[in-house]
Design an enzyme around this catalytic site. Structure first.
Site, PDB file in Angstrom:
ATOM      1  N   SER A   1      37.420  40.362  41.003  1.00 30.45           N
ATOM      2  CA  SER A   1      37.850  41.753  40.892  1.00 30.45           C
ATOM      3  C   SER A   1      36.871  42.674  41.599  1.00 30.45           C
ATOM      4  O   SER A   1      35.665  42.399  41.659  1.00 30.45           O
ATOM      5  CB  SER A   1      37.900  42.121  39.403  1.00 30.45           C
ATOM      6  OG  SER A   1      37.988  43.519  39.256  1.00 30.45           O
TER       7      SER A   1
ATOM      8  N   TYR B   1      34.328  42.312  30.287  1.00 29.77           N
ATOM      9  CA  TYR B   1      35.333  41.743  31.189  1.00 29.77           C
ATOM     10  C   TYR B   1      34.771  41.594  32.602  1.00 29.77           C
ATOM     11  O   TYR B   1      34.830  40.523  33.217  1.00 29.77           O
ATOM     12  CB  TYR B   1      36.602  42.614  31.206  1.00 29.77           C
ATOM     13  CG  TYR B   1      37.510  42.305  32.387  1.00 29.77           C
ATOM     14  CD1 TYR B   1      38.237  41.121  32.427  1.00 29.77           C
ATOM     15  CD2 TYR B   1      37.611  43.175  33.473  1.00 29.77           C
ATOM     16  CE1 TYR B   1      39.040  40.815  33.522  1.00 29.77           C
ATOM     17  CE2 TYR B   1      38.401  42.889  34.564  1.00 29.77           C
ATOM     18  CZ  TYR B   1      39.121  41.702  34.581  1.00 29.77           C
ATOM     19  OH  TYR B   1      39.904  41.390  35.672  1.00 29.77           O
TER      20      TYR B   1
ATOM     21  N   LYS C   1      33.714  38.157  35.275  1.00 30.59           N
ATOM     22  CA  LYS C   1      34.070  37.903  36.686  1.00 30.59           C
ATOM     23  C   LYS C   1      32.803  37.640  37.487  1.00 30.59           C
ATOM     24  O   LYS C   1      32.749  36.727  38.312  1.00 30.59           O
ATOM     25  CB  LYS C   1      34.826  39.100  37.278  1.00 30.59           C
ATOM     26  CG  LYS C   1      36.193  39.332  36.661  1.00 30.59           C
ATOM     27  CD  LYS C   1      37.140  38.203  36.989  1.00 30.59           C
ATOM     28  CE  LYS C   1      38.471  38.335  36.272  1.00 30.59           C
ATOM     29  NZ  LYS C   1      39.320  37.152  36.357  1.00 30.59           N
TER      30      LYS C   1
HETATM   31  P1  NAD Z   1      47.978  38.604  33.106  1.00 29.88           P
HETATM   32  O1  NAD Z   1      47.403  38.765  31.756  1.00 29.88           O
HETATM   33  O2  NAD Z   1      49.344  39.109  33.356  1.00 29.88           O
HETATM   34  O3  NAD Z   1      47.920  37.056  33.527  1.00 29.88           O
HETATM   35  C1  NAD Z   1      46.917  36.172  33.052  1.00 29.88           C
HETATM   36  C2  NAD Z   1      47.611  34.949  32.481  1.00 29.88           C
HETATM   37  O4  NAD Z   1      46.635  34.021  32.000  1.00 29.88           O
HETATM   38  C3  NAD Z   1      48.523  35.289  31.309  1.00 29.88           C
HETATM   39  O5  NAD Z   1      49.806  34.729  31.533  1.00 29.88           O
HETATM   40  C4  NAD Z   1      47.837  34.626  30.099  1.00 29.88           C
HETATM   41  O6  NAD Z   1      48.774  34.191  29.141  1.00 29.88           O
HETATM   42  C5  NAD Z   1      47.095  33.492  30.762  1.00 29.88           C
HETATM   43  N1  NAD Z   1      45.898  33.035  30.044  1.00 29.88           N
HETATM   44  C6  NAD Z   1      44.893  33.793  29.525  1.00 29.88           C
HETATM   45  N2  NAD Z   1      43.977  32.998  28.954  1.00 29.88           N
HETATM   46  C7  NAD Z   1      44.386  31.717  29.113  1.00 29.88           C
HETATM   47  C8  NAD Z   1      43.881  30.446  28.730  1.00 29.88           C
HETATM   48  N3  NAD Z   1      42.745  30.323  28.031  1.00 29.88           N
HETATM   49  N4  NAD Z   1      44.565  29.332  29.073  1.00 29.88           N
HETATM   50  C9  NAD Z   1      45.733  29.426  29.766  1.00 29.88           C
HETATM   51  N5  NAD Z   1      46.280  30.607  30.141  1.00 29.88           N
HETATM   52  C10 NAD Z   1      45.608  31.734  29.823  1.00 29.88           C
HETATM   53  O7  NAD Z   1      46.940  39.237  34.152  1.00 29.88           O
HETATM   54  P2  NAD Z   1      47.108  39.510  35.720  1.00 29.88           P
HETATM   55  O8  NAD Z   1      47.098  40.968  35.932  1.00 29.88           O
HETATM   56  O9  NAD Z   1      48.213  38.683  36.259  1.00 29.88           O
HETATM   57  O10 NAD Z   1      45.705  38.960  36.211  1.00 29.88           O
HETATM   58  C11 NAD Z   1      45.537  37.649  36.716  1.00 29.88           C
HETATM   59  C12 NAD Z   1      44.075  37.433  37.019  1.00 29.88           C
HETATM   60  O11 NAD Z   1      43.639  38.409  37.973  1.00 29.88           O
HETATM   61  C13 NAD Z   1      43.152  37.590  35.810  1.00 29.88           C
HETATM   62  O12 NAD Z   1      42.112  36.637  35.909  1.00 29.88           O
HETATM   63  C14 NAD Z   1      42.605  38.992  35.978  1.00 29.88           C
HETATM   64  O13 NAD Z   1      41.347  39.136  35.377  1.00 29.88           O
HETATM   65  C15 NAD Z   1      42.504  39.099  37.491  1.00 29.88           C
HETATM   66  N6  NAD Z   1      42.520  40.493  37.975  1.00 29.88           N
HETATM   67  C16 NAD Z   1      43.532  41.327  37.625  1.00 29.88           C
HETATM   68  C17 NAD Z   1      43.528  42.647  38.057  1.00 29.88           C
HETATM   69  C18 NAD Z   1      44.622  43.601  37.639  1.00 29.88           C
HETATM   70  O14 NAD Z   1      44.418  44.822  37.785  1.00 29.88           O
HETATM   71  N7  NAD Z   1      45.782  43.142  37.164  1.00 29.88           N
HETATM   72  C19 NAD Z   1      42.501  43.116  38.880  1.00 29.88           C
HETATM   73  C20 NAD Z   1      41.480  42.235  39.256  1.00 29.88           C
HETATM   74  C21 NAD Z   1      41.513  40.904  38.792  1.00 29.88           C
HETATM   75  N1  UFG Z   2      43.849  56.713  34.927  1.00 31.47           N
HETATM   76  C1  UFG Z   2      44.324  57.892  34.379  1.00 31.47           C
HETATM   77  N2  UFG Z   2      45.157  57.805  33.313  1.00 31.47           N
HETATM   78  C2  UFG Z   2      45.535  56.619  32.759  1.00 31.47           C
HETATM   79  C3  UFG Z   2      45.046  55.421  33.321  1.00 31.47           C
HETATM   80  C4  UFG Z   2      44.192  55.517  34.410  1.00 31.47           C
HETATM   81  O1  UFG Z   2      43.991  58.978  34.849  1.00 31.47           O
HETATM   82  O2  UFG Z   2      46.283  56.617  31.764  1.00 31.47           O
HETATM   83  C5  UFG Z   2      42.978  56.797  36.126  1.00 31.47           C
HETATM   84  C6  UFG Z   2      41.612  56.177  35.916  1.00 31.47           C
HETATM   85  O3  UFG Z   2      40.728  57.118  35.362  1.00 31.47           O
HETATM   86  C7  UFG Z   2      41.255  55.762  37.343  1.00 31.47           C
HETATM   87  C8  UFG Z   2      42.622  55.394  37.953  1.00 31.47           C
HETATM   88  O4  UFG Z   2      43.593  56.052  37.141  1.00 31.47           O
HETATM   89  O5  UFG Z   2      40.740  56.853  38.055  1.00 31.47           O
HETATM   90  C9  UFG Z   2      42.900  53.902  37.954  1.00 31.47           C
HETATM   91  O6  UFG Z   2      42.711  53.396  36.644  1.00 31.47           O
HETATM   92  P1  UFG Z   2      43.233  51.947  36.205  1.00 31.47           P
HETATM   93  O7  UFG Z   2      42.906  51.782  34.763  1.00 31.47           O
HETATM   94  O8  UFG Z   2      44.636  51.747  36.612  1.00 31.47           O
HETATM   95  O9  UFG Z   2      42.356  50.973  37.123  1.00 31.47           O
HETATM   96  P2  UFG Z   2      40.787  50.778  37.231  1.00 31.47           P
HETATM   97  O10 UFG Z   2      40.411  51.061  38.645  1.00 31.47           O
HETATM   98  O11 UFG Z   2      40.070  51.503  36.166  1.00 31.47           O
HETATM   99  O12 UFG Z   2      40.619  49.221  36.907  1.00 31.47           O
HETATM  100  C10 UFG Z   2      41.537  48.232  37.387  1.00 31.47           C
HETATM  101  C11 UFG Z   2      41.592  47.084  36.373  1.00 31.47           C
HETATM  102  C12 UFG Z   2      40.273  46.377  36.347  1.00 31.47           C
HETATM  103  C13 UFG Z   2      39.903  45.962  37.740  1.00 31.47           C
HETATM  104  C14 UFG Z   2      39.880  47.154  38.665  1.00 31.47           C
HETATM  105  C15 UFG Z   2      39.551  46.774  40.067  1.00 31.47           C
HETATM  106  O13 UFG Z   2      41.881  47.558  35.080  1.00 31.47           O
HETATM  107  O14 UFG Z   2      40.377  45.239  35.540  1.00 31.47           O
HETATM  108  O15 UFG Z   2      41.143  47.788  38.643  1.00 31.47           O
HETATM  109  O16 UFG Z   2      40.379  45.789  40.517  1.00 31.47           O
HETATM  110  F1  UFG Z   2      38.691  45.385  37.720  1.00 31.47           F
END
Ligand code: NAD
Ligand code: UFG
Length: 338
Positions: A124, A149, A153
């Site tokens: 991330s 969290y 990572k």
């Molecule tokens: P998500 O929660 O939709 O998907 C994660 C999946 O992993 C889920 O289906 C959950 O059931 C499964 N899971 C969790 N723990 C597990 C375990 N112990 N064994 C088997 N399955 C398990 O999340 P996402 O948004 O699809 O994110 C996928 C990956 O990308 C995650 O590792 C997350 O940290 C990373 N990531 C997401 C974002 C974002 O903004 N969505 C940003 C950066 C990184």
């Molecule tokens: N924000 C609002 N109102 C809300 C939610 C968010 O104003 O209800 C703003 C936040 O303050 C920020 C922007 O919208 O300025 C984006 O916020 P998000 O929560 O959507 O995303 P972040 O950048 O905070 O974090 C996300 C994921 C993290 C990941 C990161 C970088 O939540 O897990 O992107 O990939 F690490």
């Protein structure tokens, strides 16, 4: 390639399975369904017209992984499984270390035992903390992650680097995602958060669908063009395709490589709100609230390395992301709950 996808029922995983199947890869999904529903995979199958081998396995369960890896011989693992809620990680840090770090170590042990030494990991942009370089290159020093969290990572990246250093048979791609939003154009799969959404786009779509009265905008006094936080939003389908491209690096025996997956563009919270309103012809009422603890003012990528090395770059713009996010939400007001 024959690919093991962990966390494949989740938001990014399900979109990636679509792209993998559409490009001829053979996929097996494992997921413990802690943050997803199996119906997402049925929808994926409907999109690709291909069945999916699914196993309800927790990545912390070595014996279950061992059995699965006895049955199949995988060319690569794409590892999405993990917990991802920043706020929850502050309440339950040990759960996050156990699931994300412990789970990944168990997964790596099982893969190692079965000589599957190729993995792509979901990292991330949060590992950059408050970034020292904007736009952020892969060389930007990693920062202090302000929550458990983000720390998981960072720690997993370091574990994987050590593993590859000690055994050069391993090929490892660390993908640092920026802010994935949007949904598949069919509107049948998308992001389905539990409870009150933490992230901006699911909150906006829930306001649009009438589930929440207004959006809280966290801070309008940042040093950005309109005072609200700036992020690099990337369409989840582009992100999914980035994984297909990363398989090329694995095939070329890359050792350890790190790529940012972003668009290279920064948009503010109000840019997103106004674009969403314009493309969907809707009004999103909002109120300005104080800054959210732990937020950085600006975070967007330099995405050149992925383009140069993998030939991948994002194709969709913010309008596409806003249109597709709404298409998913309006067709599925309760997410996967019918
Ligand atoms: P998500 O929660 O939709 O998907 C994660 C999946 O992993 C889920 O289906 C959950 O059931 C499964 N899971 C969790 N723990 C597990 C375990 N112990 N064994 C088997 N399955 C398990 O999340 P996402 O948004 O699809 O994110 C996928 C990956 O990308 C995650 O590792 C997350 O940290 C990373 N990531 C997401 C974002 C974002 O903004 N969505 C940003 C950066 C990184
Ligand atoms: N924000 C609002 N109102 C809300 C939610 C968010 O104003 O209800 C703003 C936040 O303050 C920020 C922007 O919208 O300025 C984006 O916020 P998000 O929560 O959507 O995303 P972040 O950048 O905070 O974090 C996300 C994921 C993290 C990941 C990161 C970088 O939540 O897990 O992107 O990939 F690490």
């Amino acid at each position: 390639m024959k690919i093991l996808v962990t966390g494949g029922a989740g938001y990014i995983g399900s979109h990636t399975v679509v792209e993998l199947q559409n490009t001829g890869h053979n996929v097996v999904v494992i997921d413990n369904l802690s943050n997803s529903k199996e119906i997402a995979l049925q929808r994926v199958s409907q999109i690709t017209n291909k069945p999916i081998d699914f196993y309800n396995i927790d990545i912390r369960d070595f014996n279950a992984l061992d059995k699965l890896l006895d049955k199949y011989s995988f060319d690569c693992c794409i590892h999405f499984a993990g917990l991802k809620a920043v706020g929850e990680s502050v309440q339950k840090p040990l759960d996050y270390y156990d699931n994300n770090v412990g789970g990944t170590v168990t997964l790596l042990r099982a893969l190692n035992k079965h000589n599957c030494k190729n993995i792509i990991f979901s990292s991330s942009a949060c590992v950059y903390g408050n970034p020292k370089i904007i736009p952020i290159t892969e060389e930007c020093p990693k920062g202090l992650c302000t929550n458990p969290y983000g720390q998981t990572k960072h720690i997993i990246e370091e574990i994987m680097k050590d593993l590859q250093k000690c055994d050069s048979d391993w090929n490892i791609v660390l993908l640092r995602y920026f802010n994935p939003i949007g949904a598949h154009k069919s509107g049948t799969i998308g992001e389905d958060p539990n409870g009150i959404p933490n992230n901006l786009m699911p909150f906006i779509t829930q306001v649009a669908v009438g589930k929440r009265p207004e959006l809280n905008v966290f801070g309008d006094d940042y040093d950005t063009h309109d005072g609200t936080g700036v992020r690099d939003y990337i369409h989840v389908v582009d992100l999914a395709r980035g994984h297909v491209s990363a398989l090329k690096a694995i095939e070329n025996k890359c050792g350890l490589e790190i790529f940012n997956l972003g668009t290279g563009n920064g948009y503010s919270v109000l840019d997103v709100v106004h674009t969403f309103e314009k493309v969907n012809n809707l009004k999103i009422p909002y109120v300005i609230k104080p800054r959210r603890a732990g937020d950085v003012p600006t975070c967007y990528s330099n995405a050149d390395k992925a383009k140069k090395v993998l030939g991948w770059s994002a194709q969709f713009n913010l309008e596409d992301m806003c249109r597709d996010s709404w298409n998913w939400q309006k067709n599925n007001p309760n997410g996967y709950d019918e």
